[in-house]
Scaffold this active site. Structure first.
Site, PDB file in Angstrom:
ATOM      1  N   GLU A 153      41.616  41.863  40.856  1.00  9.00           N
ATOM      2  CA  GLU A 153      40.539  40.715  40.707  1.00  9.00           C
ATOM      3  C   GLU A 153      41.627  39.509  41.111  1.00  9.00           C
ATOM      4  OE1 GLU A 153      39.076  40.179  36.894  1.00  9.00           O
ATOM      5  OE2 GLU A 153      37.779  38.418  37.370  1.00  9.00           O
ATOM      6  N   HIS A 209      35.338  35.100  40.020  1.00  7.80           N
ATOM      7  CA  HIS A 209      35.765  36.209  39.391  1.00  7.80           C
ATOM      8  C   HIS A 209      35.222  37.384  39.900  1.00  7.80           C
ATOM      9  CE1 HIS A 209      37.620  34.703  35.306  1.00  7.80           C
ATOM     10  NE2 HIS A 209      36.910  33.584  35.887  1.00  7.80           N
ATOM     11  N   GLU A 291      30.715  35.654  38.832  1.00  8.89           N
ATOM     12  CA  GLU A 291      31.142  37.270  39.004  1.00  8.89           C
ATOM     13  C   GLU A 291      30.709  37.776  40.170  1.00  8.89           C
ATOM     14  OE1 GLU A 291      33.379  38.712  37.097  1.00  8.89           O
ATOM     15  OE2 GLU A 291      32.956  37.499  34.951  1.00  8.89           O
TER      16      GLU A 291
HETATM   17 ZN    ZN Z   1      37.633  37.593  35.660  1.00  3.07          ZN
END
Ligand code: ZN
Length: 328
Positions: A153, A209, A291
């Site tokens: 990530e 993210h 995200e």
């Molecule tokens: Zn994260």
């Protein structure tokens, strides 16, 4: 949601009766004249057709002076919508500070926070220490997740952040990253990530993210700050502006990347409100998290590991931010 429109907008008729008239005349006029009519109908050189561009928001923001559209701005917008990995004509055209006109984000400051840091795993003691997030305590930072094949990530967010920075700078914005991989070697902590946006007096801040949940759970979501008034945290002044920013980012991200809204949080809206994130709680400037997908899902990870898709992700986020900045 903000503007969600077609990739190509048909030319706008400049006069009433253009459409029917053109069709009617087509049956009557000789070829050369017909050719001219068609040429004129689609706008000719410098036409304002396709006025929607990098963002629907720009069209409305600039609506006070629609006739001043710069040559090339319409075509540039179409290019931008293709989310090409190469710089767009509009981007290079707007680079010169003096020539960017009403489309410029000159003077606007955007702070991009690439979630986690590739070096965090080597500094577990430092990142595990607790920091005050206003209504509680959280770890300074975490290592983040990864795909099943080990694409982290931290790498993903840094790459999208770099692409996003390029796109926003091409629009004239001043961009600051909270960290750039090895600088600093770990962190910063979540409270510091918020502080960087505050100190920069950012007009918009975004933390990037990707999630790490179960296979089959997929899609993106944008996280908005919830109302927190505790300790050093007071999100109340940024709730509305952050929601506006988040809705624009979500709408543009959906349109450009074709990634569906999360099927595991947000009830299909792609929007989630949280009060447990230090990066949001401590922000005094409009801020959201995104995200971008689930690294542990095979469909999402195929996208997240693709540079072409990451460019689209950056483009979608950029268009959301640009739309927000031009309206604010
Ligand atoms: Zn994260």
């Amino acid at each position: 949601m903000s503007y969600v429109g077609p990739d190509f907008e048909p030319p706008q008729p400049r006069r009433p009766r253009r459409g029917p008239l053109t069709v009617a005349l087509a049956a009557l006029v000789p070829g050369a004249l017909l050719g001219w009519l068609v040429y004129e109908a689609v706008g000719g050189p410098g036409g304002s057709g396709g006025g929607s561009d990098t963002a629907g928001g720009r069209a409305s923001a600039a609506s006070s002076s629609p006739s001043t559209a710069k040559p090339g701005s319409a075509g540039a917008g179409d290019d931008a919508k293709q989310a090409s990995p190469t710089p767009t004509p509009s981007a290079s055209a707007s680079s010169p500070v003096s020539g960017s006109g009403s489309g410029s984000l000159k003077g606007k400051v955007v702070v991009i926070d690439p979630g986690h840091n590739p070096g965090n795993y080597k500094h577990t003691t430092e990142i595990n220490r607790q920091v005050d997030v206003g209504n509680g305590h959280k770890e300074c930072d975490t290592t983040g997740t990864s795909t099943n094949d080990g694409y982290t990530e931290a790498s993903f967010t840094l790459d999208v952040a770099h692409r996003l920075r390029t796109l926003l700078e091409q629009q004239g914005a001043t961009v600051k990253l909270t960290h750039d991989g090895d600088s600093p070697p770990w962190g910063p902590c979540v409270d510091e990530r918020a502080r960087i946006g505050n100190t920069a007096r950012a007009d918009a801040a975004i933390s990037i993210h990707a999630d790490g949940v179960a296979e089959g759970e997929r899609g993106f979501h944008v996280i908005l700050p919830g109302s927190v008034n505790a300790g050093a945290a007071d999100t109340r002044p940024i709730l509305d502006s952050s929601r506006d920013l988040g809705e624009r980012v979500a709408g543009n991200f959906l349109r450009v990347t074709d990634e569906p809204p999360s099927n595991y949080v947000g009830e299909g809206t792609g929007l989630v409100t949280r009060t447990d994130l230090g990066g949001l709680n401590l922000s005094t400037v409009p801020k959201v998290f995104i995200e971008c997908g689930n690294m542990r899902d095979s469909k999402d990870s195929a996208r997240l590991t693709s540079g072409t898709w990451r460019q689209k992700a950056a483009q979608g986020i950029s268009e959301g931010i640009v739309s927000f900045l031009r309206e604010s």
